[in-house]
Design an enzyme around this catalytic site. Structure first.
Site, short mmCIF file in Angstrom:
data_model
loop_
_atom_site.label_atom_id
_atom_site.label_comp_id
_atom_site.label_asym_id
_atom_site.label_seq_id
_atom_site.Cartn_x
_atom_site.Cartn_y
_atom_site.Cartn_z
CG HIS A 27 14.93 59.65 34.44
ND1 HIS A 27 14.35 58.71 35.25
CD2 HIS A 27 14.12 60.75 34.51
CE1 HIS A 27 13.26 59.21 35.80
NE2 HIS A 27 13.08 60.44 35.36
CB VAL A 30 12.99 54.47 27.36
CG1 VAL A 30 13.53 53.07 27.63
CG2 VAL A 30 14.04 55.33 26.67
CB SER A 64 9.80 57.92 38.89
OG SER A 64 10.81 58.47 38.09
NE ARG A 65 3.28 60.30 39.68
CZ ARG A 65 3.79 61.37 39.10
NH1 ARG A 65 4.39 61.26 37.93
NH2 ARG A 65 3.75 62.56 39.68
CG ASP A 81 6.50 63.69 31.12
OD1 ASP A 81 5.52 63.48 31.83
OD2 ASP A 81 7.57 63.06 31.23
CD GLN A 133 7.47 68.09 32.27
OE1 GLN A 133 6.89 68.14 33.34
NE2 GLN A 133 8.48 67.27 32.06
CG LEU A 165 17.72 59.19 38.01
CD1 LEU A 165 19.19 59.54 37.73
CD2 LEU A 165 16.79 60.22 37.37
CG HIS A 166 12.90 55.36 34.52
ND1 HIS A 166 12.97 55.92 33.26
CD2 HIS A 166 11.93 56.03 35.18
CE1 HIS A 166 12.07 56.87 33.16
NE2 HIS A 166 11.42 56.98 34.32
P1 AMP Z 1 10.70 63.16 35.72
O1 AMP Z 1 11.79 62.66 36.60
O2 AMP Z 1 9.50 62.28 35.65
O3 AMP Z 1 10.35 64.60 35.98
O4 AMP Z 1 11.27 63.14 34.24
C1 AMP Z 1 12.45 63.82 33.91
C2 AMP Z 1 12.62 63.79 32.42
O5 AMP Z 1 12.71 62.44 31.97
C3 AMP Z 1 11.44 64.44 31.67
O6 AMP Z 1 11.94 65.17 30.57
C4 AMP Z 1 10.67 63.22 31.22
O7 AMP Z 1 9.87 63.46 30.08
C5 AMP Z 1 11.77 62.24 30.93
N1 AMP Z 1 11.27 60.86 30.94
C6 AMP Z 1 10.50 60.28 31.89
N2 AMP Z 1 10.15 59.02 31.53
C7 AMP Z 1 10.72 58.81 30.32
C8 AMP Z 1 10.73 57.70 29.41
N3 AMP Z 1 10.10 56.56 29.68
N4 AMP Z 1 11.41 57.84 28.25
C9 AMP Z 1 12.07 58.99 27.95
N5 AMP Z 1 12.10 60.07 28.78
C10 AMP Z 1 11.43 59.99 29.94
#
Ligand code: AMP
Length: 283
Positions: free
Chosen positions: A38, A181, A191-192, A153, A156, A34-35
């Site tokens: 999230h 963000v 996360s990557r 995303d 998505q 998480l960042h």
């Molecule tokens: P993930 O853990 O990558 O599957 O992302 C989980 C959720 O967090 C998804 O709805 C992503 O679109 C959202 N998310 C990932 N990165 C960001 C970001 N930088 N800013 C806002 N939401 C994000």
């Protein structure tokens, strides 16, 4: 914060809460590491006074690249602490058996039409089928009133909206899309990014710079010209471009040139070293 590993325990807890009072449940599905991106989804749910459920599950069925799955970062202790600090109410950390008790193929599949054939759909065959499977299962378990998703995303988001429509759940679950963000330089948090070296993090800024360059070129009315400048910028920064395209923001249908009648979005995917990154911008 209450933590559940078993789907049945999560469901029993939510049912118990629902029997006590009408619930406004806000759900944030994640794959962990998480960042602040999230956490902005958690904050959005809290702001709407939701009882907030976050799931952390690295979903095997959405990885078309086994290496990407193997190397997906896992930081559960730090994630748990971050969620506690963000006042998340419920954390769900299932294993594969809890999500796919009867195997991967036993889950109903949905069709996302052209969304599976463009951009992320084209580059990652099967990816959105996997997303559909896991989100359908999680929605059935949590039954949230609100589902918080990140704009980062964008494709998505459209897939999940299409999923909810096909499940006939539009009256049950409203989708809330939260802005991307970024770090101070503009790199979209992901996360990557944890897998990028310091030098690669700098090179990765070329993705956001490309989006900005296209946005600035909007008034000149020549997308291809602007795209060529971006290709040069990306090459200079060792970013291996997969796609950089203009699309209708509402449908993500590709556009061949700027169209002032439409709200538009630029989408990009590129590899920086071994890491594949995506980003987008409304223009
Ligand atoms: P993930 O853990 O990558 O599957 O992302 C989980 C959720 O967090 C998804 O709805 C992503 O679109 C959202 N998310 C990932 N990165 C960001 C970001 N930088 N800013 C806002 N939401 C994000």
């Amino acid at each position: 914060m209450v933590i559940f590993k078993k789907a049945a325990d999560l469901q029993a807890f939510i049912a118990m809460k629902r029997s006590e009072e009408p619930l406004k449940l806000g759900f944030i599905p994640t794959m962990g590491a998480l960042h602040e991106g999230h956490l902005s989804l958690i904050a959005a749910a809290k702001k709407q006074h939701c009882l907030t459920v976050c799931s952390i599950f690295v979903n095997p069925t959405q990885f078309n690249d086994p290496e990407d799955f193997k190397k997906y970062p896992s930081t559960l202790p730090a994630d748990t602490e971050a969620l506690l600090n963000a006042h998340c109410d419920i954390l769900f950390i299932p294993d594969v058996q809890e999500i796919y008790p009867d195997g991967f193929d036993a889950v109903k599949s949905y069709s996302f039409a052209y969304l599976e054939t463009i951009f992320e759909g084209a580059q990652r065959p099967g990816h959105f089928q996997g997303v559909g499977k896991v989100v359908a299962r999680l929605l059935e378990l949590v039954q949230p009133q609100y589902l918080f998703l990140g704009q980062k995303d964008a494709q998505q988001c459209l897939v999940i909206k299409a999923l909810i429509k096909q499940m006939n759940w539009e009256h049950k679950t409203a989708v809330v899309i939260v802005p991307t963000v970024r770090n101070e330089q503009g790199l979209a948090l992901s996360s990557r990014n944890l897998r990028l070296s310091e030098a690669e993090q700098k090179q990765a800024l070329a993705l956001y710079q490309s989006l900005q360059l296209i946005k600035a070129a909007k008034s000149n009315n020549n997308f291809e010209h602007a795209k060529q400048a971006c290709i040069a910028l990306l090459q200079q920064n060792n970013c291996e471009l997969e796609y950089l395209a203009l699309a209708d923001a509402a449908s993500l249908q590709p556009l061949s040139d700027f169209d002032r009648q439409k709200e538009m979005m630029v989408v990009i995917a590129a590899r920086v070293g071994a890491v594949r990154l995506i980003d987008n911008l409304y223009i």
